[in-house]
Design an enzyme around this catalytic site. Structure first.
Site, short mmCIF file in Angstrom:
data_model
loop_
_atom_site.label_atom_id
_atom_site.label_comp_id
_atom_site.label_asym_id
_atom_site.label_seq_id
_atom_site.Cartn_x
_atom_site.Cartn_y
_atom_site.Cartn_z
CB SER A 137 -13.47 6.48 -1.17
OG SER A 137 -14.50 5.73 -0.56
CE1 TYR A 150 -9.59 2.66 0.52
CE2 TYR A 150 -11.75 3.13 1.44
CZ TYR A 150 -10.92 3.00 0.34
OH TYR A 150 -11.40 3.24 -0.93
N1 LIG Z 1 -14.57 -0.65 -5.24
C1 LIG Z 1 -15.10 0.23 -4.41
O1 LIG Z 1 -16.19 0.02 -3.84
C2 LIG Z 1 -14.40 1.56 -4.19
C3 LIG Z 1 -15.13 2.55 -3.50
C4 LIG Z 1 -14.52 3.77 -3.28
C5 LIG Z 1 -13.25 4.01 -3.74
N2 LIG Z 1 -12.56 3.04 -4.41
C6 LIG Z 1 -11.20 3.36 -4.86
O2 LIG Z 1 -11.10 3.17 -6.25
C7 LIG Z 1 -9.75 2.86 -6.61
C8 LIG Z 1 -9.73 1.63 -7.51
O3 LIG Z 1 -10.19 0.53 -6.77
P1 LIG Z 1 -10.98 -0.70 -7.39
O4 LIG Z 1 -12.28 -0.77 -6.70
O5 LIG Z 1 -10.92 -0.70 -8.86
O6 LIG Z 1 -10.07 -1.88 -6.75
P2 LIG Z 1 -9.28 -3.10 -7.43
O7 LIG Z 1 -10.17 -3.85 -8.35
O8 LIG Z 1 -8.69 -3.84 -6.27
O9 LIG Z 1 -8.13 -2.39 -8.27
C9 LIG Z 1 -7.07 -1.73 -7.62
C10 LIG Z 1 -5.97 -1.42 -8.61
O10 LIG Z 1 -4.91 -0.78 -7.91
C11 LIG Z 1 -3.69 -1.39 -8.28
N3 LIG Z 1 -2.70 -1.32 -7.21
C12 LIG Z 1 -2.82 -1.76 -5.93
N4 LIG Z 1 -1.66 -1.59 -5.27
C13 LIG Z 1 -0.79 -1.03 -6.15
C14 LIG Z 1 0.56 -0.60 -6.09
N5 LIG Z 1 1.30 -0.73 -4.98
N6 LIG Z 1 1.13 -0.06 -7.20
C15 LIG Z 1 0.43 0.07 -8.34
N7 LIG Z 1 -0.86 -0.32 -8.47
C16 LIG Z 1 -1.44 -0.86 -7.38
C17 LIG Z 1 -4.06 -2.84 -8.62
O11 LIG Z 1 -3.14 -3.33 -9.59
P3 LIG Z 1 -1.94 -4.37 -9.32
O12 LIG Z 1 -2.34 -5.22 -8.15
O13 LIG Z 1 -1.85 -5.12 -10.62
O14 LIG Z 1 -0.77 -3.49 -9.09
C18 LIG Z 1 -5.42 -2.66 -9.28
O15 LIG Z 1 -5.28 -2.41 -10.65
C19 LIG Z 1 -9.00 2.69 -5.29
O16 LIG Z 1 -8.28 3.86 -5.01
C20 LIG Z 1 -10.12 2.48 -4.27
O17 LIG Z 1 -9.75 2.88 -2.98
C21 LIG Z 1 -13.12 1.81 -4.64
#
Ligand SMILES: NC(=O)c1ccc[n+]([C@@H]2O[C@H](COP(=O)([O-])OP(=O)(O)OC[C@H]3O[C@@H](n4cnc5c(N)ncnc54)[C@H](OP(=O)(O)O)[C@@H]3O)[C@@H](O)[C@H]2O)c1
Length: 289
Positions: A137, A150
Site C-alpha cells: 500500500s 494496518y
Molecule cells: N482499496 C484500497 O484503497 C487499498 C489501498 C492500498 C492497499 N490495498 C491492499 O490491497 C489488497 C486488496 O484489497 P482490496 O482493496 O481489493 O480489498 P477487498 O475488496 O476487501 O478484498 C480483500 C480480499 O482479501 C480476501 N481476504 C481477506 N481476509 C482473508 C483471509 N483471511 N484469507 C484469505 N483471503 C482473505 C477477501 O476475500 P474473502 O473475504 O472471500 O476471503 C477479498 O478477496 C489488500 O492487501 C489491501 O490492504 C487496498
C-alpha cells in the site's frame, strides 16, 4: 505431478473482491492460466465463468494454503507467479484496538502471506524462475493516525519483500512490491466497520469519527484495474521494477512524506483529515490517501 502446462500459471489471493478480482480478469486477458483464491468461493463464480480456476484459501489456515498449492502443481506442473493480495484494514486508535485483533491483522496481512510464499518458493527455485508480487500500500511508506496496526503490517511487508528479493534473486526469482493508493473495493467499508467496532467508547472521537466518515465516503477512489495493469506490467517483463505505485495519489503522498520532515508531515495529515472530512460532509470529496 502433471506435465508442464504450456501456459504460464499464476495464483492470486484475495480474488473474491476488489483488486484481486481485477488482477484475475487482467491476467486471463494476458493469456495466463489463472487461479483465484479466497474464502468466499461463491464470490468468484463470475471469474470461473470467465475462465479462471478458483480455490479456497484462508491465509490464516496453513492447511488450506498447502492444499491449494499442491492442487495447482498436481494439475499444471508449474507455478510461475504468486500475487499476495489478500488483506484487510484493522482501524482504530492504538489504545482501543484489542491486541488479539492486532495479532489477527498481522496474521492475515503478514504471516499468512509469508507462509504462502514459503510454500511456493521451492517450485520457483527448482524452475530457476518465478515472480512473487506483494500488494502492499502507499500505507507501507506513509502512516496515518487511527490506522497504526494496518500501516505497521504494510511497513513490515515492505521490509520483508526487500530482504526476500535479495535472498531469492540468485535462484532467478523476482520479488515485486505494488503500492496502491485509494482504490474502490470492499476494503474501506471493512476498515470502517473495524474502526466503529473498536471506537464505541473511545476518547479519541475527534480522530475516529472523521476517519470513519472518510472511510465510509471513499467514493472517488480509482478503479482496481489501475493496480491490475501494474501487476500485468510486472509479470510481462523478465526483470520487473522493485516497486510499482498507482494511482497518482500514491505517488504524491509517498513523495511528500519523503520530502518533508515528520513535523511537516503531521501538519499535512491533520489538514488533509480536516479538509477531506469537510468534503465528505458536503458531498464534494476528493481522493483521500
Ligand atoms: N482499496 C484500497 O484503497 C487499498 C489501498 C492500498 C492497499 N490495498 C491492499 O490491497 C489488497 C486488496 O484489497 P482490496 O482493496 O481489493 O480489498 P477487498 O475488496 O476487501 O478484498 C480483500 C480480499 O482479501 C480476501 N481476504 C481477506 N481476509 C482473508 C483471509 N483471511 N484469507 C484469505 N483471503 C482473505 C477477501 O476475500 P474473502 O473475504 O472471500 O476471503 C477479498 O478477496 C489488500 O492487501 C489491501 O490492504 C487496498
Amino acid at each position: 505431478m502433471a506435465e508442464h502446462s504450456p501456459k504460464k500459471v499464476v495464483l492470486i489471493t484475495g480474488a473474491s473482491a476488489g483488486i484481486g478480482k481485477a488482477i484475475v480478469t487482467k491476467m486471463l486477458q494476458e493469456g495466463w492460466t489463472v487461479y483465484g483464491a479466497a474464502r468466499r468461493l461463491n464470490q468468484m463464480e463470475d471469474l470461473k465463468q470467465a475462465g479462471a480456476k478458483t480455490l479456497f484459501i484462508d491465509v490464516t489456515d496453513e492447511a488450506s494454503m498447502a492444499k491449494a498449492v499442491d492442487a495447482i502443481l498436481e494439475a499444471e506442473g508449474r507455478l510461475d507467479a504468486l500475487v499476495n493480495n489478500a488483506g484487510y484494514g484493522s482501524y482504530g486508535a492504538l489504545e482501543d484496538v484489542p491486541v488479539d485483533e492486532a495479532r489477527r491483522q498481522f496474521e492475515v496481512n503478514v504471516f499468512g502471506l509469508m507462509r504462502l510464499t514459503q510454500l511456493v518458493l521451492p517450485t520457483m527455485r527448482a524452475a530457476r524462475s518465478g515472480t512473487i508480487i506483494n500488494i502492499s500500500s502507499m500505507g507501507g511508506r506513509i502512516w496515518m493516525p487511527i490506522g497504526g496496526w494496518y500501516h505497521a503490517t504494510k511497513h513490515a511487508l515492505e521490509v520483508l519483500s526487500d530482504a526476500l528479493r535479495m535472498e531469492v534473486e540468485p535462484f532467478g526469482v523476482n520479488v515485486v512490491v505494488v503500492q496502491p493508493g485509494a482504490i474502490e473495493s470492499e476494503w474501506s467499508g471493512i476498515s470502517a466497520d473495524n474502526l466503529e467496532a473498536s471506537s464505541k467508547n473511545s476518547v479519541y472521537r475527534f480522530f475516529t469519527e472523521p476517519m470513519a466518515r472518510i472511510l465510509r465516503g471513499y467514493t472517488s477512489a480509482a478503479k482496481p484495474s489501475v493496480i491490475a495493469d501494474a501487476v500485468a506490467t510486472a509479470l510481462r517483463v523478465k526483470k520487473p521494477r522493485r516497486r510499482y505505485r498507482a494511482p497518482f495519489d500514491a505517488k504524491l503522498y509517498v513523495r511528500l512524506h519523503w520530502l518533508f520532515p515528520d513535523s511537516v508531515w503531521e501538519m499535512i495529515l491533520k489538514s488533509r483529515i480536516r479538509s477531506t472530512d469537510k468534503q465528505v460532509k458536503t458531498g464534494k470529496q476528493e481522493v483521500h490517501g
